[in-house]
Motif scaffolding. Structure first.
Motif, PDB file in Angstrom:
ATOM      1  N   LEU A 194      -6.236  22.098 -11.144  1.00  0.00           N
ATOM      2  CA  LEU A 194      -5.108  21.919 -12.050  1.00  0.00           C
ATOM      3  C   LEU A 194      -4.459  23.271 -12.340  1.00  0.00           C
ATOM      4  CD1 LEU A 194      -3.835  19.482 -13.395  1.00  0.00           C
ATOM      5  CD2 LEU A 194      -5.177  19.965 -15.416  1.00  0.00           C
ATOM      6  N   SER A 244      -3.436  13.956 -11.159  1.00  0.00           N
ATOM      7  CA  SER A 244      -4.700  14.307 -11.806  1.00  0.00           C
ATOM      8  C   SER A 244      -5.225  13.092 -12.546  1.00  0.00           C
ATOM      9  CB  SER A 244      -4.524  15.494 -12.758  1.00  0.00           C
ATOM     10  OG  SER A 244      -3.638  15.167 -13.804  1.00  0.00           O
ATOM     11  N   TYR A 304       0.245  15.049  -5.254  1.00  0.00           N
ATOM     12  CA  TYR A 304      -0.862  15.382  -6.142  1.00  0.00           C
ATOM     13  C   TYR A 304      -0.778  14.536  -7.406  1.00  0.00           C
ATOM     14  CZ  TYR A 304      -1.387  19.786  -3.528  1.00  0.00           C
ATOM     15  OH  TYR A 304      -1.578  20.722  -2.557  1.00  0.00           O
ATOM     16  N   LEU A 352     -10.060  17.141 -16.113  1.00  0.00           N
ATOM     17  CA  LEU A 352      -9.231  16.495 -15.098  1.00  0.00           C
ATOM     18  C   LEU A 352      -9.574  16.961 -13.692  1.00  0.00           C
ATOM     19  CD1 LEU A 352      -5.785  16.711 -16.917  1.00  0.00           C
ATOM     20  CD2 LEU A 352      -7.203  14.671 -16.616  1.00  0.00           C
ATOM     21  N   GLN A 353      -9.511  16.047 -12.752  1.00  0.00           N
ATOM     22  CA  GLN A 353      -9.715  16.311 -11.330  1.00  0.00           C
ATOM     23  C   GLN A 353      -8.384  16.087 -10.627  1.00  0.00           C
ATOM     24  OE1 GLN A 353     -12.502  16.948  -9.084  1.00  0.00           O
ATOM     25  NE2 GLN A 353     -10.815  17.103  -7.657  1.00  0.00           N
ATOM     26  N   VAL A 354      -8.010  16.980  -9.741  1.00  0.00           N
ATOM     27  CA  VAL A 354      -6.790  16.813  -8.952  1.00  0.00           C
ATOM     28  C   VAL A 354      -7.138  16.083  -7.656  1.00  0.00           C
ATOM     29  CG1 VAL A 354      -4.915  17.995  -7.734  1.00  0.00           C
ATOM     30  CG2 VAL A 354      -5.750  18.898  -9.922  1.00  0.00           C
TER      31      VAL A 354
END
Length: 140
Positions: A91, A46, A44, A116-118
């Protein structure tokens, strides 16, 4: 040396990867913090929504990465055939794991988490490297 154990240790302890994207034959590398989920076998990271990295991943989700060595470390992991996609995990879903690995991430989540995008990177093979003499491919 056991490559599988080295892989697990590196992925648990190292905090950054150099992530390579490529669009129209032009590579682009940047350093990002990461988490590894051994159950789902994904990495993962972000990123800010709508940035250049997001556009590159939408155009071509194929990526490569290597963990970033710090100080006197030599052990690292390389992944040559990864596929990145937006994660179903948020997140907030991963906050506890982020903060356990990188306590400073608490401030990032608090101050900018909504921006933020994961993403997650799936892969089947990794290369574990230690010093100049140890290199082994493993299936994850």
């Amino acid at each position: 040396m056991n490559a599988e154990n080295m892989f697990k240790e590196v992925m648990e302890t190292q905090q950054e990867i150099a992530l390579a994207t490529s669009v129209e034959g032009q590579p682009n590398v940047r350093i990002v913090n990461f988490l590894y989920d051994p159950e789902r076998k994904v990495v993962y990271f972000s990123t800010f929504k709508g940035n250049e990295k997001v556009a590159e991943l939408q155009a071509n989700p194929l990526v490569a990465l290597t963990t970033v060595i710090k100080g006197d470390e030599s052990d690292h992991v390389r992944i040559l055939k990864g596929t990145a996609k937006p994660s179903e995990k948020s997140l907030q879903d991963l906050a506890e794991a982020w903060i356990a690995k990188m306590p400073f991430y608490a401030e990032i989540i608090e101050s900018g988490g909504e921006h933020l995008q994961v993403y997650e990177i799936g892969f089947e093979q990794a290369t574990v490297i230690s010093g100049m003499t140890f290199r082994e491919n493993i299936t994850v």
